[in-house]
Every structure is written in C-alpha cells, then in structure tokens.
Design a protein around this motif. Sequence first.
Motif, short mmCIF file in Angstrom:
data_model
loop_
_atom_site.label_atom_id
_atom_site.label_comp_id
_atom_site.label_asym_id
_atom_site.label_seq_id
_atom_site.Cartn_x
_atom_site.Cartn_y
_atom_site.Cartn_z
N PHE A 144 -5.21 29.58 34.81
CA PHE A 144 -6.25 30.56 35.09
C PHE A 144 -5.65 31.86 35.66
N VAL A 145 -4.62 31.73 36.48
CA VAL A 145 -3.94 32.92 37.00
C VAL A 145 -3.33 33.71 35.85
N THR A 146 -2.69 33.02 34.92
CA THR A 146 -2.08 33.68 33.78
C THR A 146 -3.14 34.39 32.92
N ARG A 147 -4.28 33.74 32.75
CA ARG A 147 -5.34 34.32 31.93
C ARG A 147 -5.94 35.57 32.59
N ASP A 148 -6.17 35.52 33.89
CA ASP A 148 -6.89 36.59 34.57
C ASP A 148 -5.99 37.67 35.14
N LEU A 149 -4.68 37.45 35.18
CA LEU A 149 -3.76 38.43 35.77
C LEU A 149 -3.88 39.81 35.14
N PRO A 150 -3.93 39.94 33.80
CA PRO A 150 -4.01 41.29 33.23
C PRO A 150 -5.28 42.04 33.61
N TYR A 151 -6.36 41.33 33.90
CA TYR A 151 -7.60 41.98 34.27
C TYR A 151 -7.61 42.38 35.75
N ILE A 152 -7.04 41.54 36.59
CA ILE A 152 -7.00 41.82 38.02
C ILE A 152 -5.89 42.81 38.34
N GLY A 153 -4.74 42.67 37.69
CA GLY A 153 -3.59 43.52 37.96
C GLY A 153 -2.57 42.80 38.82
N ASP A 167 1.00 50.38 41.44
CA ASP A 167 0.44 49.70 40.27
C ASP A 167 1.00 50.36 39.03
N ILE A 168 1.68 49.58 38.16
CA ILE A 168 2.38 50.17 37.02
C ILE A 168 1.58 50.08 35.73
N GLY A 169 0.31 49.73 35.80
CA GLY A 169 -0.54 49.83 34.61
C GLY A 169 -0.52 48.58 33.77
N GLY A 170 -1.21 48.65 32.63
CA GLY A 170 -1.32 47.52 31.73
C GLY A 170 -1.62 47.98 30.34
N GLU A 171 -2.00 47.07 29.47
CA GLU A 171 -2.26 47.39 28.08
C GLU A 171 -3.72 47.80 27.89
N VAL A 172 -3.94 48.97 27.30
CA VAL A 172 -5.27 49.47 27.03
C VAL A 172 -5.31 50.04 25.63
N LYS A 232 -5.44 41.25 26.41
CA LYS A 232 -4.58 41.38 27.57
C LYS A 232 -3.77 40.13 27.85
N HIS A 233 -4.06 39.04 27.23
CA HIS A 233 -3.29 37.83 27.47
C HIS A 233 -3.17 37.04 26.18
N GLY A 282 2.77 37.94 20.45
CA GLY A 282 2.44 38.90 21.50
C GLY A 282 3.58 39.85 21.82
N SER A 283 3.29 40.78 22.73
CA SER A 283 4.30 41.73 23.18
C SER A 283 5.22 41.07 24.20
N ALA A 284 6.30 41.78 24.55
CA ALA A 284 7.27 41.21 25.49
C ALA A 284 6.63 40.94 26.84
N VAL A 285 5.80 41.86 27.32
CA VAL A 285 5.15 41.67 28.63
C VAL A 285 4.20 40.48 28.58
N GLN A 286 3.38 40.40 27.52
CA GLN A 286 2.44 39.28 27.40
C GLN A 286 3.17 37.95 27.37
N VAL A 287 4.26 37.89 26.62
CA VAL A 287 5.02 36.65 26.49
C VAL A 287 5.56 36.21 27.85
N ARG A 288 6.15 37.13 28.58
CA ARG A 288 6.80 36.76 29.84
C ARG A 288 5.79 36.38 30.91
N VAL A 289 4.64 37.04 30.92
CA VAL A 289 3.60 36.66 31.88
C VAL A 289 3.07 35.26 31.55
N ALA A 290 2.87 34.98 30.27
CA ALA A 290 2.39 33.65 29.87
C ALA A 290 3.41 32.58 30.21
N ILE A 291 4.69 32.86 29.96
CA ILE A 291 5.74 31.90 30.27
C ILE A 291 5.84 31.65 31.77
N ALA A 292 5.59 32.69 32.57
CA ALA A 292 5.61 32.51 34.03
C ALA A 292 4.59 31.46 34.46
#
Length: 509
Positions: free
Chosen positions: A114-123, A243-248, A257-258, A399-409
């Motif tokens: 759930f953290v991985t899913r919601d992280l891009p929305y929360i930041g 805050d370094i932003g996200g995908e929009v 986002k995930h 997915g993109s590099a950022v999406q992949v690494r966040v999901a793997i985390a």
Amino acid sequence: MAETAASSGHSATNPLLKPLQAQDNDVVKGDDRDSMPRGHKSHVASEPDISAVRRFLILATLAAVITAVDLTSFGAFFTTVALSKNANGGADYHMAVGAVFTMLQAGCVLSAPFVTRDLPYIGSKYMMALSIATMGAVQVIFAFVDRIADWRVFLVYCYIIRAIQGVGYSGVSISTSSYITQLYPNNVGFVNGFMFTFTYVGHAAGMFLGGVLFEAGGFPAPFLLSGPAMLCCAVAVMVVIVDIGGEVDADGDISEKHISVRVILRQPWIWVLMVTVALSPVPYSGIESVLGLHMRSVFGSRAISVGGVLSTKIAVGALSCPVIGYALDLGYSAHVSVFVSFLLTGTACLLLGPASFLHLGSSLWLVFLSVIPMAVGHTAMTVSSIYAMTQHLQRVGVGSAVQVRVAIAGISRVCQSSGYGLGPLLTTPLVALLDFRTTWTVYGLIYLALGVVFAVLSCLYSVRHGHSAHKRTSDSLAASDSPGAVMAAANVSAGSRSVATENIPLNPR
C-alpha cells in the motif's frame, strides 16, 4: 562537451554530492512543459542544488540511525519485563512474548504494497515525514505500557504498537529509496549501501543505549528519548528536505504514477530474486536468538562476549554495504555476487557449528570468525538481489526507472521483513529439536545447495535474455534496411536533432 565531461568526472569521484538530474530521454524541465504536445507525459525534475542534496543526505542518514535505535532499543530488556508480568507463564507465554518482536515485520509486510501504491500520490517528502512522526508518536505511547498490570492487555498493546511501528518503518525505507532513486540514478547501489551502513550503526547503538537507559531510568527512559527524537526528525524533514516532484502529464494531472504489483509478479525471474532476498536474513537473524545460550553453556561466556560477537556481525555488514553497492554501480555482475553470497553464508554456517565433517573443535575464535562471512554474505545477497530485480524490470521495459525502483523498494521490504521474522522462528525450535551444531550444519548445506541452484538458474536466464536481446537487435537492423525506415531517416530535421541532443543524459555511464 567540456562541461559535460567535468560533470561526469565529478560524479564519478564524489557520487554522494553530484546527483544526476536527467536520467531518461523522457526527462524534461518543468519550464519546458508548454512546448510539449498536449497529453504528453513527462517527468518533471526540479533539479535540486548541491546544498539541497547535502541536506537530504545528512537528514536521511540521521533518520536511518534514529529509526534503527527506535526499533531495537527495547530488545535488551523487554523480554525480562514481559515475563515478569506473568511469572507462572509456560512455553505458550514465552512464545507470545517472542511474537511481539515479529509484529514489526508483520506490519512491514502488510503495509509495504500500500505504501508503494500510494507513495507517488502522497510524495516522498510527506510520506517520510508522516512515517517518522508515526513511529515517534507510538514510541512515546510505548513508554507507558509497562503500567498495565494485566499481562493479556499488556501484550495486546505491545502487538498493536509494534505493528504500527512496522507500518512507519515501511514508509520511511520506501520513501528514502524513492529519493535516492531520483537523486542518484547512476549510483543507486552505492548510496543504498551507504544508507544501509547507518541503519546497521543504529541497530548496534540501539541495543546498547536501550540497556543503559533502562538501567538508569527504568522502562520509560529509552522510549521517552527516542520517541521525541523521531518527532523532531519528522519536523526537520518537512522543513529541510526539498520536494523533487513526480510524474505528471501536460495538464498537470497525476497519471500512471505506480506500477501494478501484478505486472511485476508476472516475471518469473522476479520470484527467484524475491526468494533470495527473503532467504538472506534467515541465518543472520536466527543466530541472535540462540547464540547467547550456546556461548554461555559451552564457553561460559558473559553477556559482553555475546554482544561482542553480534556487534562484530553488525559492524562487518555496515562496512561491506557501500563497497558492494559501489562495485555493482561499476558494472560487476549482480548474479555472480548473489552466487558468491550463498557460498559465503553456507561456509559461515558450517564454521559456526562447526560441522562434524570439518573435524574442528568448538572454540570462541571460530564463532567470531564465522560471523564475518555470514554478515558479508547477507549484505551481498540482499543488495545484489535488489539490484538484479531493478536491472531485470528495466531490461524488459516495465515502467520508467523511477517507477521500477520505487516498486522494487516495496517488494524488497516485504521479502526482507519476512526473512527477518522467519529466522528466529525457524532457528530456535530447530536448535531445541536437534542441537546447535546439527542445526547450523543443516543451514550450511542448504545454502551451499541453493547457491548451486541459483547459479544454474542464472545461466539459463542469461542464455534466454541474451538470445532475446540478439533477436531484437537483428529485427531492428532488418527494419532499418526497409524503404519505410530509410524514408523516416531522411525526414529527420535539424529541430528534432536538437531535441535529441537536449535529452542526452548529463552523466552517461
């Protein structure tokens, strides 16, 4: 060209202070969104300066230490206090008290998806601050649990608090990995290893500080120190970290986002690496539940000697983390590293027994010696497996590099937590059923065999994906010779060449 070369050289010599802001061809600056076609999805990079990167690194390492101290400070005294609540409790009560320790891992396992899913929305920034504040708040509550007289209610509160701490810890680790991924795309292995080092430092300091504070101020003292420290750290995250932003997309809307966990789990090789990450901590954490009794009964060792062995294990793991991560960033094979780590872990278990076929007598120096390859093997297996997961998903284009690494985390946090919880649950009954030497001999033989199995699977994986890469190259070359491809190449304008030049990574490896 000169500036690019200088930037590349600086990053290579100082990977912690020279992050890479543009890593993919779809990375554009926020000011360039108006020039993109409507509906085009892009990654907005706010390009934090070096001072902001330094602030993040200092605060992230501090958070890693405080978080580890927060989670481990009660380990030196909690069992004694809990058992005193029910002096007549039998083996079932002992198991119920031990389950308090595993509730942290349960919280991590259940919350990580759930953290991985919601992280891009929360930041990442707000997720990190919220998670640290949650851990600090429940740590303060933990300070007053000792006042509960009824042992049943006492254990229920302990279960709930530790589970909430697991949720917070999951959020801290995944959000930190997200930041590292975006700030250091070319040095992810080294920087993650660097952060692991400070986590190990916190684990080592937590047990010591918890015991000292408990002796000095009683049960509440360790919690009333680490809890407010966590709350102050959460405030610092909100104030200091950028805050370094996200995908929009072009309209500024959040989209895609995930990555769905189902998409990742469709990859068979990911399952192999997930099992590897889960197996990595089993001997590493299992030794802590049985070593003290073994050393006291066989060598007459005092608690300080047991602590010295466990501290050696933690110190070796802390020192090896950044070295292994840096080697992976330089291009060394993650699969070879995993294979070697299986061999190191198996050898360490055989020496710890020691196995009867080695014809070695039990000795204290052999126990000290065995924890060194065990720590290196655990670190290498974990870091290399996570690195290999990321490489595989990027290779197959998920997915993109950022999406992949966040999901793997998130996935790796679930696997690691499962392994850390499984270690004591397996090792303690095995030692009671068999004996210390036989248990570690079995562990050693199993891990050596698993190393051979992984080597075979890795060779099959390399052959399969090497053939697939060769086929894609042949298909692209054949397509480039077609009349349509020649016409498309002839239509490339100077404007498109300039756009392509803009998208070249600043620090190609």
